[in-house]
Every structure is written in C-alpha cells, then in structure tokens.
Design a protein around this motif. Sequence first.
Motif, PDB file in Angstrom:
ATOM      1  N   THR A  41      -7.645   3.147  -1.058  1.00 38.99           N
ATOM      2  CA  THR A  41      -6.218   2.977  -0.829  1.00 38.99           C
ATOM      3  C   THR A  41      -5.519   2.706  -2.154  1.00 38.99           C
ATOM      4  N   VAL A  42      -4.355   3.311  -2.326  1.00 40.56           N
ATOM      5  CA  VAL A  42      -3.579   3.086  -3.542  1.00 40.56           C
ATOM      6  C   VAL A  42      -2.472   2.074  -3.243  1.00 40.56           C
ATOM      7  N   TYR A  43      -2.374   1.047  -4.092  1.00 40.29           N
ATOM      8  CA  TYR A  43      -1.338   0.035  -3.960  1.00 40.29           C
ATOM      9  C   TYR A  43      -0.408   0.095  -5.156  1.00 40.29           C
TER      10      TYR A  43
ATOM     11  N   THR B 176      -2.811  13.428 -11.992  1.00 38.23           N
ATOM     12  CA  THR B 176      -3.621  12.236 -11.698  1.00 38.23           C
ATOM     13  C   THR B 176      -5.000  12.624 -11.161  1.00 38.23           C
ATOM     14  N   ASP B 177      -5.828  11.591 -10.997  1.00 38.25           N
ATOM     15  CA  ASP B 177      -7.128  11.719 -10.302  1.00 38.25           C
ATOM     16  C   ASP B 177      -8.129  12.686 -10.911  1.00 38.25           C
ATOM     17  N   PHE B 178      -8.072  12.894 -12.216  1.00 40.27           N
ATOM     18  CA  PHE B 178      -9.045  13.794 -12.834  1.00 40.27           C
ATOM     19  C   PHE B 178     -10.399  13.121 -12.989  1.00 40.27           C
TER      20      PHE B 178
ATOM     21  N   PHE C 146       2.090   3.697 -13.102  1.00 40.41           N
ATOM     22  CA  PHE C 146       2.683   4.065 -11.824  1.00 40.41           C
ATOM     23  C   PHE C 146       3.560   5.298 -12.011  1.00 40.41           C
ATOM     24  N   CYS C 147       3.307   6.332 -11.219  1.00 44.18           N
ATOM     25  CA  CYS C 147       4.101   7.564 -11.339  1.00 44.18           C
ATOM     26  C   CYS C 147       5.349   7.470 -10.479  1.00 44.18           C
ATOM     27  N   LYS C 148       6.476   7.580 -11.125  1.00 44.07           N
ATOM     28  CA  LYS C 148       7.723   7.659 -10.365  1.00 44.07           C
ATOM     29  C   LYS C 148       7.885   9.129  -9.957  1.00 44.07           C
TER      30      LYS C 148
ATOM     31  N   ALA D   1       0.854  -1.196   0.000  1.00 47.96           N
ATOM     32  CA  ALA D   1       0.000   0.000   0.000  1.00 47.96           C
ATOM     33  C   ALA D   1       0.885   1.238   0.000  1.00 47.96           C
ATOM     34  N   ILE D   2       0.552   2.202  -0.864  1.00 45.93           N
ATOM     35  CA  ILE D   2       1.359   3.423  -0.933  1.00 45.93           C
ATOM     36  C   ILE D   2       0.735   4.507  -0.065  1.00 45.93           C
ATOM     37  N   GLY D   3      -0.545   4.535  -0.042  1.00 40.61           N
ATOM     38  CA  GLY D   3      -1.184   5.594   0.755  1.00 40.61           C
ATOM     39  C   GLY D   3      -2.688   5.534   0.645  1.00 40.61           C
ATOM     40  N   LYS D   4      -3.325   6.295   1.512  1.00 44.28           N
ATOM     41  CA  LYS D   4      -4.769   6.275   1.571  1.00 44.28           C
ATOM     42  C   LYS D   4      -5.297   7.670   1.253  1.00 44.28           C
ATOM     43  N   GLY D   5      -6.250   7.740   0.372  1.00 45.13           N
ATOM     44  CA  GLY D   5      -6.854   9.026   0.040  1.00 45.13           C
ATOM     45  C   GLY D   5      -8.312   9.013   0.426  1.00 45.13           C
TER      46      GLY D   5
ATOM     47  N   GLN E  94       8.098  12.406  -7.431  1.00 47.37           N
ATOM     48  CA  GLN E  94       7.397  12.858  -6.229  1.00 47.37           C
ATOM     49  C   GLN E  94       6.221  13.737  -6.609  1.00 47.37           C
ATOM     50  N   THR E  95       5.274  13.844  -5.676  1.00 46.78           N
ATOM     51  CA  THR E  95       4.209  14.806  -5.944  1.00 46.78           C
ATOM     52  C   THR E  95       4.756  16.204  -5.615  1.00 46.78           C
ATOM     53  N   LEU E  96       4.127  17.203  -6.206  1.00 48.58           N
ATOM     54  CA  LEU E  96       4.508  18.587  -5.906  1.00 48.58           C
ATOM     55  C   LEU E  96       4.299  18.865  -4.423  1.00 48.58           C
TER      56      LEU E  96
ATOM     57  N   THR F  66      -1.761  19.958  -5.410  1.00 42.90           N
ATOM     58  CA  THR F  66      -0.372  19.492  -5.542  1.00 42.90           C
ATOM     59  C   THR F  66      -0.209  18.010  -5.203  1.00 42.90           C
ATOM     60  N   LYS F  67      -1.130  17.445  -4.418  1.00 44.70           N
ATOM     61  CA  LYS F  67      -1.038  16.011  -4.114  1.00 44.70           C
ATOM     62  C   LYS F  67      -1.345  15.152  -5.340  1.00 44.70           C
ATOM     63  N   ASN F  68      -2.028  15.728  -6.306  1.00 47.40           N
ATOM     64  CA  ASN F  68      -2.389  14.969  -7.501  1.00 47.40           C
ATOM     65  C   ASN F  68      -1.514  15.312  -8.703  1.00 47.40           C
TER      66      ASN F  68
ATOM     67  N   ILE G 104      -2.707   0.830  -8.293  1.00 44.03           N
ATOM     68  CA  ILE G 104      -4.071   0.293  -8.191  1.00 44.03           C
ATOM     69  C   ILE G 104      -4.809   1.060  -7.105  1.00 44.03           C
ATOM     70  N   LYS G 105      -5.842   1.744  -7.508  1.00 43.36           N
ATOM     71  CA  LYS G 105      -6.642   2.480  -6.527  1.00 43.36           C
ATOM     72  C   LYS G 105      -7.849   1.639  -6.190  1.00 43.36           C
ATOM     73  N   LEU G 106      -7.804   1.027  -5.009  1.00 42.82           N
ATOM     74  CA  LEU G 106      -8.886   0.147  -4.585  1.00 42.82           C
ATOM     75  C   LEU G 106      -9.900   0.980  -3.812  1.00 42.82           C
TER      76      LEU G 106
HETATM   77  P1  ADP Z   1      -4.199  11.841  -2.285  1.00 46.79           P
HETATM   78  O1  ADP Z   1      -4.278  12.308  -3.717  1.00 46.79           O
HETATM   79  O2  ADP Z   1      -5.060  12.630  -1.378  1.00 46.79           O
HETATM   80  O3  ADP Z   1      -2.765  11.751  -1.811  1.00 46.79           O
HETATM   81  P2  ADP Z   1      -4.770   9.234  -3.329  1.00 46.79           P
HETATM   82  O4  ADP Z   1      -5.723   8.181  -2.876  1.00 46.79           O
HETATM   83  O5  ADP Z   1      -4.986   9.805  -4.686  1.00 46.79           O
HETATM   84  O6  ADP Z   1      -4.800  10.375  -2.234  1.00 46.79           O
HETATM   85  O7  ADP Z   1      -3.300   8.667  -3.268  1.00 46.79           O
HETATM   86  C1  ADP Z   1      -2.816   7.901  -2.166  1.00 46.79           C
HETATM   87  C2  ADP Z   1      -1.298   7.768  -2.294  1.00 46.79           C
HETATM   88  O8  ADP Z   1      -0.951   7.049  -3.496  1.00 46.79           O
HETATM   89  C3  ADP Z   1      -0.560   9.095  -2.384  1.00 46.79           C
HETATM   90  O9  ADP Z   1       0.649   8.985  -1.665  1.00 46.79           O
HETATM   91  C4  ADP Z   1      -0.286   9.246  -3.857  1.00 46.79           C
HETATM   92  O10 ADP Z   1       0.865  10.019  -4.075  1.00 46.79           O
HETATM   93  C5  ADP Z   1      -0.085   7.811  -4.308  1.00 46.79           C
HETATM   94  N1  ADP Z   1      -0.492   7.638  -5.719  1.00 46.79           N
HETATM   95  C6  ADP Z   1      -1.703   7.884  -6.248  1.00 46.79           C
HETATM   96  N2  ADP Z   1      -1.739   7.619  -7.570  1.00 46.79           N
HETATM   97  C7  ADP Z   1      -0.477   7.185  -7.900  1.00 46.79           C
HETATM   98  C8  ADP Z   1       0.156   6.779  -9.127  1.00 46.79           C
HETATM   99  N3  ADP Z   1      -0.516   6.735 -10.275  1.00 46.79           N
HETATM  100  N4  ADP Z   1       1.458   6.437  -9.071  1.00 46.79           N
HETATM  101  C9  ADP Z   1       2.141   6.460  -7.908  1.00 46.79           C
HETATM  102  N5  ADP Z   1       1.614   6.823  -6.733  1.00 46.79           N
HETATM  103  C10 ADP Z   1       0.313   7.196  -6.706  1.00 46.79           C
END
Ligand code: ADP
Length: 347
Positions: free
Chosen positions: A71-73, A196-198, A135-137, A63-67, A139-141, A183-185, A83-85
Amino acid sequence: STNTSNDSDRTLIDSNTYEHTLPGRVDSVDSQDDPFSWNRQNSLAATMKEWDIPFNDLHVGEAIGKGRIGTVYKGLWHGDVAIKLLDTGGSTDNEAQLAAFKLELAILRKTRHENLVLFMGACMTPPRLAIVTSFCKGQTLYTMIHLNKTTIKINKAITVASQIAQGMSYLHARSIIHKDLRTKNIFVDCGKVIITDFGLFHVTKLCRGTKKDNWLSVPKGWLCYLAPEIIRSLKAMQQSQTDLPFTKMSDLYAFGTVWYELLCNDWPFRSQPCETVIWQVGRGIKQSLSTVTAPREVKEILMSCWTFRAADRPDFAQITKALGRIPQTRLIRSPSHPCQLSRATDA
Ligand code: ADP
Ligand code: MG
C-alpha cells in the motif's frame, strides 16, 4: 479456460495451460565463488545504513492506493513523500529474499534523472519494509487517459513520450530494467513526466503470494504490456522459481503500449479476453492500426516497439530520435491533414 474471480480486478487462468507464479526468482546474493563477496557484503551493509530510515521517523498519512506489492501512503519525512509499505505477510524471515530486496534498493539509490522518481530511502527492518520516494503531484497517465478520458493532442503526446524515452534510456544505460513500465507508473505534473516503480519486480517475492492454487493470476491491465517472449514464457514455465525473462527489449515493448495509449486513448486489444490476447501476442499478432489515423512515422514507432523479435526492437535513444522527427515532417508540412493526431496544435 478462464475464470473470473470475485476480485474483479484479476482474471485467473488455468495453470495447466499457463503455469506461472508471480513473482520471479531471486538470485542468491552471496555468491560462493566470488572472492570479493565478503568485501562487497560489508560495503553494501555500510552504504545501506545511509539509506535506512527508521520507521518511527516517518509520519505516515492517508493511504493513497494499493498495488501489487503493498500500500502506498502519503507521508511526511522532511517534506512530502510517498511511502510504499510492502505487504510482506510475515514472509520476511527469508534472508535471501531480504538480501535481494536490499540489493535492489542499492541499485535504485544510484538513479538521478529528472524524469525518474527520487528514491529517498527505505525502512529495512522486518517486518516493516517500506520504500520512501518523493511524492508525485499531478496525475498518472492512466488516470488522464482511461479515467478522465482526457484527449492528449499529438504534440503533447510526443513531449510526454520523449521524456519517458529519456528516463528509460538513462535507466538502461545504468543496466536497470524497469520491468513494470505502464501508464499507472507514469506521472505527469505540469507537463513534466516522472516514472516510478522501476526495478522493483523482485520485491514481489517478499510480498504475499498472488498465486491461487493452480491458477495464474493476471492483474487487470498488465497483459498488454508483456512482450511476446514474456507471454510465451508464461506458457512454458513449469517451475514457480523461474523468473520472467524481462530485458531492456521487453521494456521497449511496454513503451510501445504506452505510446498506443497516448495516441488512441485506449488499450490495445481492448475488451478481448485474456487467452485471446495471450494467443495473439504469443504468435506475433499485433493490435491492428488500420483505424488509427496518424502519420506514418507515428505508426512506425509503434510497430518497431511491438516487433516480435526482441533483438529487432529499437533502443530508447532511437525512439527519442524518431519522436523528434515527427513534427518536422508531417505536422508542420501538412497542417491541413484531416486527422486529429496530425494536427499541429498545442495541447
Ligand atoms: P499501481 O502502480 O498499480 O497503481 P502502486 O502500489 O505503485 O500501484 O501505487 C498505489 C497508488 O499510489 C497509486 O494510486 C499510485 O498512483 C500512487 N503512488 C505510487 N507512487 C506514488 C508517488 N511516488 N507519488 C504519489 N503517488 C504515488
Ligand atoms: Mg505503481
């Protein structure tokens, strides 16, 4: 009145003052008076099949993080994927919402632009709903600016902002409203921007309710992207089913905030309480730029995006042009300008 919940990431506002429920209304997909409705439904079903990824085909990793919506894996599916579950909490038996989710994905699969994350497919069989993207390599802004406190020099800020504007301009040309530009997206990898996330705001409808009793739940860092007309509708909203009035112009407002973060390495209205921000933005009061040392053109872009009247905001093509005008004027002709923002050095 305000109350901070145990969940430190959220602030709750008394709904007597600001009645609002996340997420918005989902329009009925099956329009009764549309003679082509049956055909449209059938062809939709056919095309959706192409994009349906059986959940068991995915190798779900860490799991990478929760929005807000799940949760994104990190995962594997013919290479690295995200994978955004969706956190549906068993509410997927609502046919209309599921149909809206599919319709939203049908729009996403048509996006092809180098500054937009690649939509690869989705798992559409309840209870497992997931969105698979590249998968985005990098960092986010958000990470760069607010966590790592990286100072972004003006030339790099312009390059990043131009790429965001181009990706957004493409989305708007296809009538897709981002609705969650922040900036998180936005990822930056080796100088390349990926948005992302549009268009996924409606998906929240399928996810666990964020509403707690009579309180409006405001995710931290969300408010400063909301245009005055959205802020004002939070206040006016009486029915939980009414959607927030996101438009192309509200995306422009959000872009303004991203531009501010890029320039100032900070949030607008930093450390001000929620209600104060809501009150000010709702009345057209903007974050002051008096302490920001930047060329006039830079501030003009900011103020035009934050214009109170939505119709008076520029479009992304105009933003791209305005960004292009910055270096030729101030940066090159006045290399000795004292402020950091106007230095003509590379990031
Ligand atoms: P948020 O946008 O509020 O951070 P998300 O559910 O969109 O919440 O993302 C959760 C986590 O997964 C964040 O750390 C985000 O950076 C990461 N993430 C989301 N989409 C991708 C992606 N396509 N590639 C890599 N990491 C991602
Ligand atoms: Mg996100």
